[in-house]
Design an enzyme around this catalytic site. Structure first.
Site, short mmCIF file in Angstrom:
data_model
loop_
_atom_site.label_atom_id
_atom_site.label_comp_id
_atom_site.label_asym_id
_atom_site.label_seq_id
_atom_site.Cartn_x
_atom_site.Cartn_y
_atom_site.Cartn_z
N HIS A 62 1.90 2.10 -3.59
CA HIS A 62 1.14 3.05 -3.74
C HIS A 62 1.83 4.33 -3.85
O HIS A 62 1.25 5.48 -4.11
CB HIS A 62 -0.23 3.03 -3.23
N ASP B 48 0.76 -1.26 -0.12
CA ASP B 48 -0.16 0.13 0.03
C ASP B 48 0.99 1.40 -0.10
O ASP B 48 2.12 1.11 -0.28
CB ASP B 48 -0.81 -0.11 1.08
#
Ligand SMILES: *[C@@H]1O[C@H](CO)[C@@H](O)[C@H](O)[C@H]1NC(C)=O
Ligand SMILES: *[C@@H]1O[C@H](CO)[C@@H](O)[C@H](O)[C@H]1NC(C)=O
Ligand SMILES: *[C@@H]1O[C@H](CO)[C@@H](O)[C@H](O)[C@H]1NC(C)=O
Ligand SMILES: *[C@@H]1O[C@H](CO)[C@@H](O)[C@H](O)[C@H]1NC(C)=O
Ligand SMILES: *[C@@H]1O[C@H](CO)[C@@H](O)[C@H](O)[C@H]1NC(C)=O
Ligand SMILES: *[C@@H]1O[C@H](CO)[C@@H](O)[C@H](O)[C@H]1NC(C)=O
Length: 390
Positions: free
Chosen positions: A237, A214
Site C-alpha cells: 500500500h 499492506d
C-alpha cells in the site's frame, strides 16, 4: 495451486542471522548456556541475554551456525553497556507457539545506549494448518519483531518473511536506524505492514526492500524526525503517514523525510491519511523527494477522508491539521488517471503544501490528472499533470 503447495512445504518461521566480529566485547555464546541444535533455545538465549545485559563492558550475544528453534522471547533492558545480538545460525519459530505478552515473536525493549546488531533474519510461511488456525484467531497473530523503548540502536540485515501481522513494530524509540531490511509477505496478506513506527523520534530506514500486503512503511502518531531513504516498496500500500485522528490523545507527527524511494505496483505511492470526524491532531514538515513510481495506483495522495469499511461519518471533516508538506521530483507511471490527489479537510484545510517537478504518466489511455479539495498547492518546475486548484 502448485505455488501454494510449494509455499507450505517451506514450513515454519525461519530466522537466519550473520555475524561480524568485533573486539573489546564479552561474548555470550548461547551454546555455553546449553543451546542445542534442533531444540528450543529460549532459555539458553534468555540466560545469555541476561548476562550480556548485566555486563559493564560491551557485550555480544552470539548464536553460532546451525538450525535452532525459538519460542517467543522478550529481550529486556535496561542494560549496563552496549549490546550486540549476532546470529550466524537459523532460528525457527515453533509452529504451535503462543506469542509474547505484547503479541510478537521477538521483542527488544527498554534498552538505552545499545548497539543491537541483529543480522539477517529470514522467516518462511507456516504450514497450511498454521495458516488456518491463524485466520481463526486473528487477534493473536504475532508481529515478527518489536522494538519498544530502545534509545540509540542500529539494526542491520534483517530478513523477515511472511509475518502474520506487522513485520516490524517500533514504539517509543529514539535514534534507531534500520539498514538493509528485506521484508516479504504476499500481496494479498492483511495488515502485514513492513515497518510501523509510532511515538518515536530519530528513526532512519535506509537501503531496504519491502514487498508486502499492506503499508511498506507506516508512520503513526507521535512520530518525529523520521527519515526513509533508498527504500524500494511493492507490492503493498506504499509509504503512509497515518492513519491519524482515529483515537483520543494522539500526538502530532512532525518532521518526516522520504527520499530516493521507488514504489512498484503499489496501491498508493506516498500518502498522508487522516480520518473524518477525527480527534484533533496535526502533521507537519513532511517532505517527499526523488520518488520513482512504477504503475502505482495513487502515486501522490493526501486523503483526509480516509474511512475504510465505512467506519466513520465522512460528512464531518477531519480535525487533523496538515501543514508544510512537499512533494518534489516525483516521477514515473500511475495505474489510474488521477496521479495526484490532495483531498484536504474542509474544516481545517491543509496549509503550506508545495508540489514541484512532478512527471507522472497514466499507463492507460489519456492524460494523467490531478484533483484537489480544500487546498491550492504552491507549484513550481515541471508539472505533469498540471497542479490542481481546489
Ligand atoms: C538513556 O540514558 C541516558 C544516560 O544514562 C539518560 O540520560 C536518558 O534519559 C536515557 N533515555 C531513556 C529514554 O531512558
Ligand atoms: C545514535 O545511535 C548511534 C548508535 O547506533 C550512536 O552511535 C549515536 O551516537 C547516537 N546519536 C546520538 C545523537 O545520540
Ligand atoms: C534527527 O535524527 C537524526 C538521526 O537520527 C539526528 O542526527 C538529528 O539530530 C535529529 N534531529 C532532531 C531535530 O531531532
Ligand atoms: C537511490 O536508491 C537506490 C536503491 O533503491 C540506490 O541504488 C541509489 O544508490 C540511491 N541513490 C542515491 C543518490 O542515494
Ligand atoms: C499495474 O497495476 C494494476 C493495478 O494494480 C495491475 O492490475 C496491473 O497488472 C499492473 N501492471 C503491470 C504491468 O504490472
Ligand atoms: C510552516 O512553515 C512556515 C514557513 O516556513 C513556518 O513559519 C511555520 O512555523 C511552519 N509551521 C509548522 C507547523 O511547522
Amino acid at each position: 495451486m502448485m505455488e501454494n503447495m510449494v509455499k507450505f512445504i517451506v514450513a515454519n518461521f525461519v530466522l537466519i542471522l550473520l555475524v561480524s566480529t568485533s573486539r573489546g566485547q564479552s561474548i555470550f555464546d548461547v551454546t555455553k548456556e546449553g543451546a542445542k541444535i534442533g531444540a528450543d533455545i529460549n532459555q539458553a538465549l534468555t540466560r545469555s541475554w541476561n548476562k550480556a545485559c548485566a555486563s559493564t563492558i560491551p557485550s555480544k550475544v552470539f548464536i553460532p551456525k546451525g538450525i535452532f528453534l525459538l519460542s517467543p522471547v522478550t529481550f529486556e533492558g535496561p542494560c549496563k553497556a552496549a549490546i550486540e545480538v549476532a546470529v550466524q545460525g537459523t532460528l525457527k519459530a515453533l509452529t504451535d507457539s503462543k506469542v509474547t505478552k505484547d503479541g510478537s515473536w521477538i521483542t527488544f525493549q527498554r534498552i538505552n545506549t545499545s548497539h543491537c546488531q541483529v543480522v539477517e533474519l529470514l522467516m518462511a510461511k507456516e504450514p497450511l494448518l498454521g495458516v488456518l488456525v491463524a485466520k481463526n484467531f486473528c487477534k493473536q497473530l504475532p508481529i515478527n519483531i518489536r522494538f519498544d523503548f530502545i534509545t540509540h540502536g542500529f539494526v542491520q540485515n534483517i530478513r523477515s518473511l511472511n509475518s502474520k501481522q506487522f513485520h516490524i513494530n517500533v514504539l517509543g524509540c529514539n535514534n534507531l536506524t534500520f539498514q538493509r531490511f528485506y521484508i516479504i509477505a504476499p500481496a494479498d496478506s492483511h495488515n502485514t505492514d513492513g515497518i510501523h513506527i509510532g511515538r518515536s523520534s530519530g528513526i532512519n530506514i535506509i537501503d531496504s526492500f519491502i514487498k508486502t500486503g499492506d503499508d511498506c512503511v507506516s508512520i503513526g502518531d507521535g512520530s518525529k524526525n523520521i527519515s526513509i531513504t533508498n527504500v524500494r516498496c511493492g507490492p503493498g500500500h506504499g509509504i503512509s503517514i497515518g492513519s491519524l485522528g482515529k483515537f483520543e490523545k494522539e500526538e502530532p507527527v512532525f518532521g518526516v523525510t522520504v527520499k530516493n524511494c521507488t514504489l512498484t505496483n503499489t496501491d498508493n505511492g506516498v500518502r498522508i491519511k487522516t480520518w473524518p470526524a477525527s480527534t484533533v491532531n496535526s502533521a507537519s514538515m513532511i517532505h517527499f523527494e526523488d520518488i520513482n513510481m512504477i504503475n502505482v495506483s495513487n502515486p501522490i495522495l493526501i486523503d483526509q477522508v480516509y474511512c475504510p469499511w465505512n467506519q466513520c461519518n465522512t460528512k464531518v471533516p477531519s480535525r487533523v491539521k496538515l501543514s508544510n508538506i512537499s512533494f518534489k521530483k516525483i516521477r514515473g507511471t500511475s495505474a489510474t488517471p488521477i496521479a495526484m490527489k490532495l483531498a484536504c479537510s474542509s474544516g481545517t484545510p491543509c496549509e503550506g503544501v508545495e508540489v514541484a517537478d512532478i512527471q507522472l504518466k497514466y499507463i492507460g489511455k489519456g492524460p494523467a490528472k490531478s484533483e484537489c479539495s480544500n487546498i491550492r498547492p504552491k507549484s513550481s518546475g515541471v508539472m505533469d499533470p498540471p497542479a490542481c486548484r481546489g
